[in-house]
Design a protein around this motif. Structure first.
Motif, short mmCIF file in Angstrom:
data_model
loop_
_atom_site.label_atom_id
_atom_site.label_comp_id
_atom_site.label_asym_id
_atom_site.label_seq_id
_atom_site.Cartn_x
_atom_site.Cartn_y
_atom_site.Cartn_z
N PHE A 77 -4.86 7.70 -1.13
CA PHE A 77 -3.41 7.81 -1.27
C PHE A 77 -3.05 7.23 -2.63
O PHE A 77 -3.54 6.17 -3.01
N CYS A 78 -2.18 7.94 -3.35
CA CYS A 78 -1.81 7.52 -4.70
C CYS A 78 -0.37 7.89 -4.96
O CYS A 78 0.08 8.97 -4.55
N ASP A 79 0.37 7.02 -5.63
CA ASP A 79 1.74 7.35 -6.00
C ASP A 79 1.74 8.51 -6.98
O ASP A 79 0.78 8.71 -7.74
N VAL A 104 -8.69 -0.91 -1.49
CA VAL A 104 -7.28 -0.99 -1.84
C VAL A 104 -7.16 -1.43 -3.29
O VAL A 104 -7.75 -2.43 -3.70
N GLY A 105 -6.39 -0.68 -4.07
CA GLY A 105 -6.20 -1.03 -5.47
C GLY A 105 -5.33 -2.27 -5.63
O GLY A 105 -4.28 -2.38 -5.00
N ARG A 106 -5.80 -3.19 -6.47
CA ARG A 106 -4.99 -4.36 -6.84
C ARG A 106 -4.39 -4.10 -8.20
O ARG A 106 -5.09 -4.00 -9.20
N ILE A 141 -0.64 -5.51 -1.76
CA ILE A 141 -0.56 -4.39 -0.82
C ILE A 141 -0.12 -3.18 -1.65
O ILE A 141 1.05 -2.80 -1.68
N GLY A 142 -1.05 -2.61 -2.37
CA GLY A 142 -0.73 -1.55 -3.31
C GLY A 142 -0.77 -0.16 -2.69
O GLY A 142 -1.30 0.04 -1.60
N PRO A 143 -0.22 0.83 -3.41
CA PRO A 143 -0.15 2.19 -2.89
C PRO A 143 -1.43 3.01 -3.08
O PRO A 143 -1.54 4.11 -2.55
#
Length: 215
Positions: A77-79, A104-106, A141-143
């Protein structure tokens, strides 16, 4: 394709060309049009993306619609606003290859204005609460996040608003998943933000995330 990249989209026509041009060769872009009025859906189709229409408004609703449409082994999932580079999906893929169940991306802001102060403070506090409640080793808690498609479906994340990422992390931790954070660059978004560009949007996102954590 071994990776489907789900891109929730609400009026992101300005950013779409940049974002879709950076989808890795081993991945497919699934743009979930969440009620855009700027032609985002049609533009995404012309640029070669798979487009899913999601009339139910909400970030979580768009993520869930994209997950249901995915067919690849892994789903990221990515913005869709240019703040995150889809090529960083490969960093998350490496983490999964090294044994993580959820990557999860920081976010690491590239400029001072990339990560608004109000959102950064609220996100840090939210991450602290998630660590305390679930034991998940997260500082952001990144997107940008990624896991196996069937495992994500099995989590059955119920939130359909901004709390979707929080519930994903909490449910994964409770299920015994190994969660790993991966540093990713965070850029100023392209175009006007519907969330972080104003105080009301920030507060709404914070409220949704806290409600998701409490559920």
């Amino acid at each position: 394709m071994r990776i489907d990249v789900v891109l929730p989209c609400l009026d992101e026509a300005e950013a779409l060309p940049w974002v879709l041009d950076r989808i890795p060769a081993e991945a497919r872009a699934i743009v979930v049009d969440n009620g855009s009025v700027d032609g985002s859906g049609d533009l995404a189709r012309r640029l070669g993306a798979t487009v899913v229409d999601c009339p139910t408004r909400g970030y979580g609703a768009a993520c869930h619609a994209g997950l249901l449409a995915a067919t690849a082994q892994y789903v990221a999932f990515c913005d869709c606003d240019g703040s995150l580079d889809p090529r960083d999906v490969r960093r998350l893929d490496d983490a999964l290859g090294n044994g993580a169940d959820l990557a999860v991306g920081r976010r690491r802001p590239t400029t001072r204005g990339a990560f608004p102060v109000l959102l950064r403070i609220a996100n840090g506090e939210l991450a602290r609460r998630v660590r305390r409640r679930s034991g998940a080793p997260v500082r952001d808690i990144g997107p940008l996040r990624m896991a196996e498609r069937t495992a994500l479906l099995a989590l059955a994340v119920p939130d359909r608003r901004s709390g979707y990422p929080v519930q994903t992390v909490v449910r994964a931790a409770r299920a015994g998943w190994r969660i790993e954070q991966v540093d990713v660059d965070y850029h100023p978004r392209i175009g006007r933000s519907k969330v972080t560009g104003n105080v009301r949007g920030c507060l709404t996102a914070i409220r949704d995330a806290r409600a998701a954590l409490a559920s």
